[in-house]
Design a protein around this motif. Structure first.
Motif, PDB file in Angstrom:
ATOM      1  N   ARG A 315       0.814  -1.213   0.000  1.00 51.74           N
ATOM      2  CA  ARG A 315       0.000   0.000   0.000  1.00 51.74           C
ATOM      3  C   ARG A 315       0.849   1.265   0.000  1.00 51.74           C
ATOM      4  NH1 ARG A 315      -5.288  -1.587   1.298  1.00 51.74           N
ATOM      5  NH2 ARG A 315      -5.511  -3.468   2.597  1.00 51.74           N
ATOM      6  N   VAL A 316       2.155   1.135   0.326  1.00 49.49           N
ATOM      7  CA  VAL A 316       3.038   2.298   0.394  1.00 49.49           C
ATOM      8  C   VAL A 316       3.926   2.412  -0.828  1.00 49.49           C
ATOM      9  CG1 VAL A 316       4.912   3.390   1.701  1.00 49.49           C
ATOM     10  CG2 VAL A 316       3.020   2.312   2.914  1.00 49.49           C
ATOM     11  N   CYS A 317       4.627   1.308  -1.181  1.00 46.83           N
ATOM     12  CA  CYS A 317       5.637   1.406  -2.238  1.00 46.83           C
ATOM     13  C   CYS A 317       5.278   0.664  -3.516  1.00 46.83           C
ATOM     14  CB  CYS A 317       6.981   0.891  -1.731  1.00 46.83           C
ATOM     15  SG  CYS A 317       7.037  -0.915  -1.520  1.00 46.83           S
ATOM     16  N   GLY A 318       4.289  -0.218  -3.478  1.00 47.22           N
ATOM     17  CA  GLY A 318       3.886  -0.949  -4.673  1.00 47.22           C
ATOM     18  C   GLY A 318       4.589  -2.270  -4.884  1.00 47.22           C
ATOM     19  N   THR A 319       5.614  -2.565  -4.065  1.00 50.66           N
ATOM     20  CA  THR A 319       6.298  -3.856  -4.162  1.00 50.66           C
ATOM     21  C   THR A 319       5.361  -4.971  -3.693  1.00 50.66           C
ATOM     22  OG1 THR A 319       8.407  -2.779  -3.694  1.00 50.66           O
ATOM     23  CG2 THR A 319       8.323  -5.171  -3.412  1.00 50.66           C
ATOM     24  N   ASN A 320       5.418  -6.122  -4.358  1.00 49.10           N
ATOM     25  CA  ASN A 320       4.540  -7.217  -3.955  1.00 49.10           C
ATOM     26  C   ASN A 320       4.869  -7.703  -2.542  1.00 49.10           C
ATOM     27  OD1 ASN A 320       3.296  -7.106  -6.404  1.00 49.10           O
ATOM     28  ND2 ASN A 320       4.162  -9.007  -7.201  1.00 49.10           N
ATOM     29  N   ILE A 321       3.833  -7.909  -1.749  1.00 43.47           N
ATOM     30  CA  ILE A 321       4.001  -8.432  -0.394  1.00 43.47           C
ATOM     31  C   ILE A 321       4.446  -9.886  -0.473  1.00 43.47           C
ATOM     32  CG2 ILE A 321       2.835  -8.938   1.785  1.00 43.47           C
ATOM     33  CD1 ILE A 321       3.255  -5.944   1.188  1.00 43.47           C
ATOM     34  N   VAL A 322       5.412 -10.231   0.371  1.00 40.21           N
ATOM     35  CA  VAL A 322       6.007 -11.567   0.383  1.00 40.21           C
ATOM     36  C   VAL A 322       5.363 -12.409   1.489  1.00 40.21           C
ATOM     37  CG1 VAL A 322       8.134 -12.846   0.905  1.00 40.21           C
ATOM     38  CG2 VAL A 322       8.201 -10.827  -0.581  1.00 40.21           C
ATOM     39  N   PRO A 335       9.348  -6.502   1.204  1.00 37.01           N
ATOM     40  CA  PRO A 335      10.810  -6.560   1.125  1.00 37.01           C
ATOM     41  C   PRO A 335      11.470  -5.218   0.785  1.00 37.01           C
ATOM     42  CG  PRO A 335       9.835  -7.561  -0.813  1.00 37.01           C
ATOM     43  CD  PRO A 335       8.701  -7.263   0.118  1.00 37.01           C
ATOM     44  N   TYR A 336      10.661  -4.224   0.410  1.00 33.80           N
ATOM     45  CA  TYR A 336      11.223  -2.891   0.142  1.00 33.80           C
ATOM     46  C   TYR A 336      11.075  -1.999   1.370  1.00 33.80           C
ATOM     47  CZ  TYR A 336      12.298   1.536  -2.116  1.00 33.80           C
ATOM     48  OH  TYR A 336      12.866   2.751  -2.450  1.00 33.80           O
ATOM     49  N   CYS A 337       9.859  -1.823   1.827  1.00 34.31           N
ATOM     50  CA  CYS A 337       9.641  -0.944   2.983  1.00 34.31           C
ATOM     51  C   CYS A 337      10.331  -1.469   4.241  1.00 34.31           C
ATOM     52  CB  CYS A 337       8.141  -0.810   3.256  1.00 34.31           C
ATOM     53  SG  CYS A 337       7.222   0.144   2.040  1.00 34.31           S
ATOM     54  N   GLN A 338      10.486  -2.785   4.334  1.00 30.72           N
ATOM     55  CA  GLN A 338      11.079  -3.378   5.532  1.00 30.72           C
ATOM     56  C   GLN A 338      12.457  -3.950   5.271  1.00 30.72           C
ATOM     57  OE1 GLN A 338       6.921  -5.405   6.155  1.00 30.72           O
ATOM     58  NE2 GLN A 338       8.086  -5.751   8.022  1.00 30.72           N
TER      59      GLN A 338
END
Length: 339
Positions: A315-322, A335-338
């Motif tokens: 919801r923040v960066c658009g990277t797929n949640i793992v 994996p991007y925001c965290q």
């Protein structure tokens, strides 16, 4: 598995409906017959929740310890007096007048709802505000209103480990991981092994204890948050959401997590736990408009940042949640925001 907010809510039901009353206990399934006999006929004195465990005290220094585990649930039936906080369904009760009850959500944006919003999956379908009603109510991770009750007490349904019964209300326990009678010393031994619970330990000492323990451990912080000896009450949903809200990589060893991140996790857990107890739902989104708050209360998919969102864009960066496995449980993270 029911997380800490559910157990605190169940405890409040016992405080409202059982504490102060003589309780008759039985074990319809037969597996807890001896324990039920020890409790039977005693007055309930108090109900306590510590993390995911609850303790019911009876006259004569007798305690019942229950851990619901993965499959446990309590079914209440009869003239149920709803706790005002539980009955609010979607937030703190504001004021009541001829037009009904106004519900002020715990949202910092001061969203005000003029009617409860019901979750489509039945996570919180409670409608009574403080008044007795003759009905069934299931309390576990998902709370469901079972509707009107024709006969009291109702016939036990399924494998009921223990039934607690007053003149007006019954509580049936099914599928717990633990259900045992203890003396006060044994209760204290169990509680002493648990980490702090912010609803019980809201002072600086609890935060210091949590921070100190986490920052000396080589264990990944994603595992430490699920360790009930480190902090009480956090389960799979809150773990994922707390770590995302802190932008914390779940694989970082606790001793390498910055102190400000550890303290943020503790304070954020205290905040989210309080909201969960008030609303009955694990609301982890902030900054929602009134319409967004309503949508989130009605649908779990709209009230979490990462939980159960594997493969969907962050919801923040658009990277797929793992989605991966950590500690034999599913872990959701970005994996991007965290990173």
């Amino acid at each position: 598995m029911p997380e800490g907010h559910s157990v605190h809510r169940i405890t409040r039901q016992f405080e409202r409906n059982f504490v102060g009353h003589i309780v008759h206990a039985s074990s319809p399934q037969g597996r807890f017959a001896a324990g039920a006999a020890e409790i039977d006929g005693r007055r309930m004195l108090q109900a306590r929740a510590v993390g995911k465990q609850m303790f019911l005290e009876f006259e004569g220094d007798v305690w019942l310890r229950v851990h619901l585990g993965m499959y446990g649930a309590w079914d209440f039936a009869g003239d149920i007096l709803m706790d005002a906080t539980i009955a609010s369904a979607n937030g703190r009760i504001g004021q009541t007048n001829q037009r009904g009850t106004f519900i002020d959500s715990p949202n910092p944006d001061a969203v005000v709802l003029d009617a409860p919003v019901f979750d489509r999956a039945g996570e919180n379908s409670l409608t009574s505000i403080g008044a007795p009603r003759k009905a069934r109510l299931r309390m576990s991770e998902s709370e469901k209103d079972g509707g009107a009750l024709d006969v009291f007490p109702p016939e036990p349904v399924g494998q009921v480990r223990v039934r607690l019964l007053t003149d007006t209300v019954s509580a049936d326990l099914r599928g717990p991981t633990a259900c045992e009678v203890l003396d006060p010393a044994q209760v204290e031994q169990v509680v002493a092994k648990l980490g702090p619970d912010p609803l019980l330990d809201d002072g600086p000492e609890a935060e210091e204890q949590f921070t100190r323990v986490v920052r000396k451990k080589p264990t990944p912080v994603g595992l430490l948050l699920m360790d009930q000896n480190v902090v009480a009450g956090i389960g799979n949903v809150y773990r994922a959401e707390l770590l995302f809200r802190a932008r914390q990589n779940p694989h970082t060893p606790g001793r390498l997590v910055p102190e400000e991140h550890v303290r943020h996790l503790w304070r954020d857990w205290a905040k989210l736990l309080a909201i969960g107890v008030e609303t009955g739902q694990m609301m982890t989104m902030d900054g929602l408009s009134t319409d967004e708050w309503r949508a989130a209360m009605a649908n779990r998919a709209d009230r979490h940042w990462v939980y159960k969102r594997e493969g969907l864009p962050c919801r923040v960066c658009g990277t797929n949640i793992v989605l991966e496995e950590m500690g034999a449980r599913k872990l959701y993270w970005c994996p991007y925001c965290q990173a």
